[in-house]
Design an enzyme around this catalytic site. Structure first.
Site, PDB file in Angstrom:
ATOM      1  N   SER A  83      65.742  23.362  20.041  1.00 37.61           N
ATOM      2  CA  SER A  83      64.398  22.913  20.313  1.00 37.61           C
ATOM      3  C   SER A  83      64.366  21.394  20.499  1.00 37.61           C
ATOM      4  CB  SER A  83      63.476  23.392  19.177  1.00 37.61           C
ATOM      5  OG  SER A  83      62.137  23.361  19.570  1.00 37.61           O
ATOM      6  N   ASP A 122      61.922  33.108  26.039  1.00 38.33           N
ATOM      7  CA  ASP A 122      61.451  31.876  25.402  1.00 38.33           C
ATOM      8  C   ASP A 122      60.390  31.224  26.286  1.00 38.33           C
ATOM      9  OD1 ASP A 122      61.077  29.506  24.065  1.00 38.33           O
ATOM     10  OD2 ASP A 122      63.209  29.058  23.832  1.00 38.33           O
ATOM     11  N   HIS A 163      62.248  32.122  21.189  1.00 38.24           N
ATOM     12  CA  HIS A 163      62.691  30.807  20.719  1.00 38.24           C
ATOM     13  C   HIS A 163      63.432  30.951  19.387  1.00 38.24           C
ATOM     14  CE1 HIS A 163      62.544  26.494  21.124  1.00 38.24           C
ATOM     15  NE2 HIS A 163      61.978  26.321  19.957  1.00 38.24           N
TER      16      HIS A 163
END
Length: 629
Positions: A193, A297, A327
């Site tokens: 991320s 995602d 994610h």
């Protein structure tokens, strides 16, 4: 790999059998047996410390160089060791990993809890681990600038300090200089991320050592898409405000103002976005790249990994994993294989262990739930871009995809509430909200591998119009469920490394969630028609005038199996993702000038009329989140 003086000294490498070390000799930094480094260092004896590294900027304007807090843990050996770095804004806020682990400190102020398993597993094997607080977050000084130069410097400065090119201190202000005499200079950055995004930003400066997970390669593509703004992602300023510390909140108004001015709500591409586009400098990358991404995602959208790998020099060693999850860190969807692969990756690129991992298949794709298939390279050999055209059929708004253009027009009306699950339903029937064009039933598998681009000739009835486009696999399948990003956390635990007081190596297990479906979106994209000629300068649309715009769909590697159909769906605004245009239009599509260019491996069947596939089971639209916040 980064090496001080070009040599890693004092290390023992053995390919078969452990080396017997005389009692009088110094403990070696690492020992290899069965092709991998072994846990030879007592984790309980590991050295723990915090160093504040000067990043060479003073964005908080206090007259002192901004310093990032770097919490370190390393084996108790006199031999130099390489370092695994994870720079993050999350360590004292939302935490890291599936269990939201946060840093903690003992009564003496020394780092106690190191989130994630890296320290537990790798320190006994001869690695140091450095967890870095972004500038302006947690215990660092300076300002957060959401992917900007300060956050990139937060990672790069630590690599430079490990190599004697930057200054570290024993305190956030004042203090005495601290050197990294224990470091080989070899450093790898890792992270999911936001963490992984800054890893890519650091790599684009030319620094060696990279392995991101689900990382943003261009921050414009996290907040925007071809001129349209994403609904729930806020602004760079609002994102930073959720993680900046008290010092940053009081001293960084100028940085926040710069971000606000550089991110207009109309979705234009500005100089601020350009600064945060790591793809444009990807030619500088020298580090080995291991990229892990989820097809589902909708947080770090899949276009990010495709454009990054396309831009990284072909000479750079690489590995790519593509899951069907959202994610999610690979530790939570393919744990045992992930730890073993990452272990060998670090051994090869940080310690020069000749394990041959660079000669193995570069791509591993989850073709069905928990079923993985490997490919030698990316894109796969034989992939060719093919242009397919929508051709009208006997049912209004429904037709075929062919290799030659069609004629006539199709129309839909944007009511502002359409979502992918609604757009792809009932592909054989007319819908007021979208148009759909599909191939014939496939006789053999058809692999879509890369970034597709759709060109739409659109005539809006109003002065504003947003477009959405989807590639869809129509056919029955068992897919990962949309809840929980494709996993469910169990009550059981498994342990990965060694424990010490305050920092255990055990994590809750997970299992895939599944759903029976009749249609799956395999790539998607969004655009503001006002940006048909330029992403930086929108045009005012004249109702009744035709405009042609080409925009990207998300990167994918997906095999549409024999018996299924591949379809293109074109619609208006996607209310699950993008902001609603000021006036909702009726849009007429000129089919002769509309097309989709798809990277394909396989044969597209000749178009022919036939019954539409039955579509009953459609998953709910996944809800995108705020990075890991």
């Amino acid at each position: 790999m980064v090496r001080r003086g070009g040599i890693i000294a004092g290390l023992v490498v053995v390919l078969s059998g452990l080396v017997a070390v005389p009692a009088s000799a110094a403990t070696p930094a690492f020992v290899v047996a069965n092709g991998v480094t072994q846990p030879i260092h007592a984790f309980a004896d590991a050295v723990r410390e915090t160093v504040w590294v000067d990043i060479g900027l003073d964005l908080d304007g206090d007259g002192v160089g901004d310093r990032v807090a770097t919490d370190l843990i390393r084996p108790a050996t006199t031999e130099p060791v390489p370092v695994i770095i994870d720079a993050s804004p999350y360590y004292t806020t939302s935490g890291r990993g599936n269990e939201s682990e946060r840093k903690s400190y003992d009564s003496a102020g020394l780092p106690l809890k190191f989130p994630l398993f890296y320290d537990n597993y790798f320190v006994p094997r001869g690695y140091a681990v450095a967890l870095v607080d972004f500038s302006g977050s947690s215990r660092s000084t300076g300002c957060m600038d959401t992917g900007g130069r300060s956050e990139v410097a937060s990672g790069k400065a630590v690599v430079d300090w490990l190599n004697g090119r930057a200054t570290g201190y024993s305190a956030a202000s004042g203090g005495s200089p601290v050197t990294a005499s224990w470091s080989t200079g070899a450093a790898a950055m890792i992270g999911k991320s936001w963490d992984g995004s800054i890893t890519q930003g650091v790599a684009a400066t030319g620094v060696d050592g990279l392995r991101p997970i689900a990382a943003i390669s261009s921050w414009y593509d996290w907040f925007r898409s071809d001129g349209v703004s994403f609904r729930s992602f806020g602004t760079p300023t609002s994102l930073a405000s959720g993680f900046e510390n008290a010092n940053a909140r009081s001293r960084c108004a100028a940085v926040r103002s710069e971000m606000t001015a550089g991110a207009p709500g109309n979705g234009d591409y500005t100089a601020m976005w350009q600064q945060r586009d790591y793809v444009r400098n990807a030619a500088n990358v020298r580090a080995a790249v291991f990229s892990v991404n989820g097809r589902a995602d909708l947080n770090v959208k899949a276009v990010n990994w495709g454009q990054w790998l396309d831009a990284v020099p072909a000479s750079v060693p690489r590995k790519l994993w593509l899951s069907q999850t959202g994610h999610i860190d690979p530790f939570d969807f393919r744990r045992a294989t992930w730890v073993a692969t990452l272990h060998r990756w670090f051994d090869r690129w940080l310690l020069d262990v000749p394990n041959g991992i660079e000669n193995e298949p570069k791509v591993s794709v989850e073709r069905a739930v928990d079923q993985w298939s490997d490919t030698a390279d990316w894109p796969p050999a034989g992939t060719r871009s093919r242009t397919l055209y929508p051709v009208a059929g006997s049912v209004a708004g429904v037709g075929t995809l062919r290799t030659t253009p069609g004629t006539s027009t199709s129309s839909f009306t944007d009511n502002g509430s359409g979502t992918p699950s609604r757009y792809i339903a009932s592909p054989g029937a007319t819908s007021a909200r979208r148009v759909v064009y599909s191939t014939g039933t496939l006789a053999t598998d058809l692999r879509v591998a890369g970034v597709s681009r759709v060109t739409v000739a659109a005539t809006p009835s109003t002065s504003t119009a947003h477009l959405s486009a989807y590639l869809v696999d129509y056919g029955p399948a068992t897919a990962r469920g949309s809840s929980g990003e494709g996993i469910r956390t169990l009550a059981t635990e498994s342990c990965w490394g060694e424990n010490r007081p305050g920092d255990d190596a055990c994590y809750r297990d997970t299992v895939a969630t599944t759903a029976a479906v009749d249609a799956q979106v395999i790539a998607r994209g969004w655009a503001d028609l006002a940006n048909y000629a330029s992403l930086s300068t929108p045009r005012t649309l004249t109702p009744g005038t035709r405009y042609t715009m080409t925009f990207r769909l998300s990167t994918t590697d997906w095999t549409v199996p024999a018996g299924h159909r591949l379809a293109l769906v074109i619609a208006g605004n996607d209310s699950s993702m993008t902001t609603t245009p000021g006036q909702l239009p009726r849009v007429t599509i000129g089919l002769a000038e509309t097309s989709v260019r798809i990277p394909l491996l396989g044969t597209v069947p000749a178009a022919r009329s036939g019954p539409a596939p039955e579509v009953v089971r459609i998953q709910p639209d996944p809800v995108p989140g705020r990075l890991d916040g």
